[in-house]
Write an enzyme that holds these catalytic residues in place. Structure first.
Site, mmCIF file in Angstrom:
data_model
loop_
_atom_site.group_PDB
_atom_site.id
_atom_site.type_symbol
_atom_site.label_atom_id
_atom_site.label_comp_id
_atom_site.label_asym_id
_atom_site.label_seq_id
_atom_site.Cartn_x
_atom_site.Cartn_y
_atom_site.Cartn_z
ATOM 1 N N THR A 96 -0.234 6.889 -15.742
ATOM 2 C CA THR A 96 -1.716 6.692 -16.029
ATOM 3 C C THR A 96 -1.963 7.516 -17.454
ATOM 4 O O THR A 96 -2.245 8.629 -17.468
ATOM 5 C CB THR A 96 -2.906 6.636 -15.289
ATOM 6 O OG1 THR A 96 -2.429 5.999 -13.999
ATOM 7 C CG2 THR A 96 -4.025 6.531 -15.608
ATOM 8 N N LYS A 171 -6.184 -0.199 -15.686
ATOM 9 C CA LYS A 171 -6.100 0.961 -14.682
ATOM 10 C C LYS A 171 -6.938 2.095 -14.894
ATOM 11 O O LYS A 171 -7.607 2.843 -13.954
ATOM 12 C CB LYS A 171 -4.562 1.821 -15.069
ATOM 13 C CG LYS A 171 -4.259 2.982 -14.091
ATOM 14 C CD LYS A 171 -4.217 2.897 -12.573
ATOM 15 C CE LYS A 171 -4.245 3.954 -11.798
ATOM 16 N NZ LYS A 171 -3.089 4.540 -11.932
#
Length: 290
Positions: A96, A171
């Site tokens: 991420t 995300k």
């Protein structure tokens, strides 16, 4: 035999690397701490001395590291993977990272003749070890087709949001919403405790009522019981993701993301006090008596 390099053996990455071994790939692994690979090597993994060593001859390199800085280092730093990758091979970013970082890495790696896709994941470490993650993909359609054999071992759901960077956008939205939910849950639980409510009933009502979400269901009973065993996501990581998301929101929205900023501030305090602890422990901060 198809070769995969896997870089980053944290709570999620360890299980993901194991899935490639289970699927019959030739797997080279690298992590800052070799101890994280101790049980993977007897299963057939090759310990690599650097990201470049892991990537040498690989058909795909998959990374699962903490943040932008770690990602840039393992791809482009000294002994980084990109320098050893063969033209046309896949660079799959499961970390991420910030949206801008994903775009920057795509540009730099494409300039080296590589195929970069952003593929952050959702799911707990148990899902990673079982190959049951949801993969949030940003890629050109043809590149996704090429990547699918390398995605199948780690995830059973692929959500293709569009071009490179779009998987990361979703995300960050997902993890910002999680930060808001967990921070507000901690405040709600603390309020209920101070008001003298039956906390077993509160936990049940939160987990089954209108505000129930996977985050609320997972954390409400843990917060009430102050039982944070089975930690899966730290306050520092949640802060990082929320901060990346707010920065993205500031570039997209006319008004500042006030709720997002509040969540970042809450997690900034948690990061300062308990950076490596489970994020559910935020309850211990907000429940302090006046």
């Amino acid at each position: 035999m198809t070769k995969v390099a896997f870089i980053g053996l944290g709570r999620m990455g360890h299980g993901m690397a194991g899935r490639y071994l289970d699927a019959g790939f030739s797997v080279a692994v690298w992590n800052r701490s070799q101890a994280k690979a101790d049980d993977l090597i007897p299963r057939g993994a090759r310990w690599a001395s650097s990201p470049a060593d892991a990537a040498d001859g690989a058909d795909a390199v998959v990374t699962m590291v903490a943040d932008d800085e770690a990602s840039r280092t393992v791809w482009l730093g000294k002994d980084g993977a990109a320098a050893a990758m063969k033209a046309g091979s896949l660079a799959i970013e499961c970390s991420t990272v910030s949206h801008q970082h994903a775009l920057d890495m795509a540009r730099e790696l494409r300039g080296r003749g590589l195929i970069y896709i952003d593929c952050p994941v959702t799911g707990l470490p148990q899902a990673a070890a079982a190959g049951k993650l949801t993969l949030l993909v940003g890629a050109e359609p043809a590149d996704l087709v090429s990547a699918k054999p390398f995605l199948a071992p780690i995830g059973d759901v692929i959500r293709h949001f569009g071009a490179v960077g779009t998987g990361t956008v979703f995300k960050l939205i997902n993890n910002l919403m999680g930060a808001v939910q967990i921070a507000s849950l901690a405040e709600g639980v603390a309020m209920a405790e101070q008001a003298g409510l039956d906390m077993n009933l509160v936990a049940e009502a939160l987990a089954t009522g209108a505000v129930a979400s996977p985050q609320v269901i997972r954390h409400s009973k843990r917060m009430v019981a102050r039982d944070f065993s089975g930690a899966s996501f730290t306050t520092a990581l949640r802060y990082k993701d929320a901060a990346y998301a707010v920065k993205l929101a500031e570039g997209l929205l006319a008004d500042p993301p006030r709720v997002g900023h509040a969540a970042v501030e809450a997690y900034a305090q948690a990061k300062a006090e308990i950076p490596d602890d489970d994020e559910g422990r935020m309850i211990e901060i907000v429940s302090r008596p006046k």
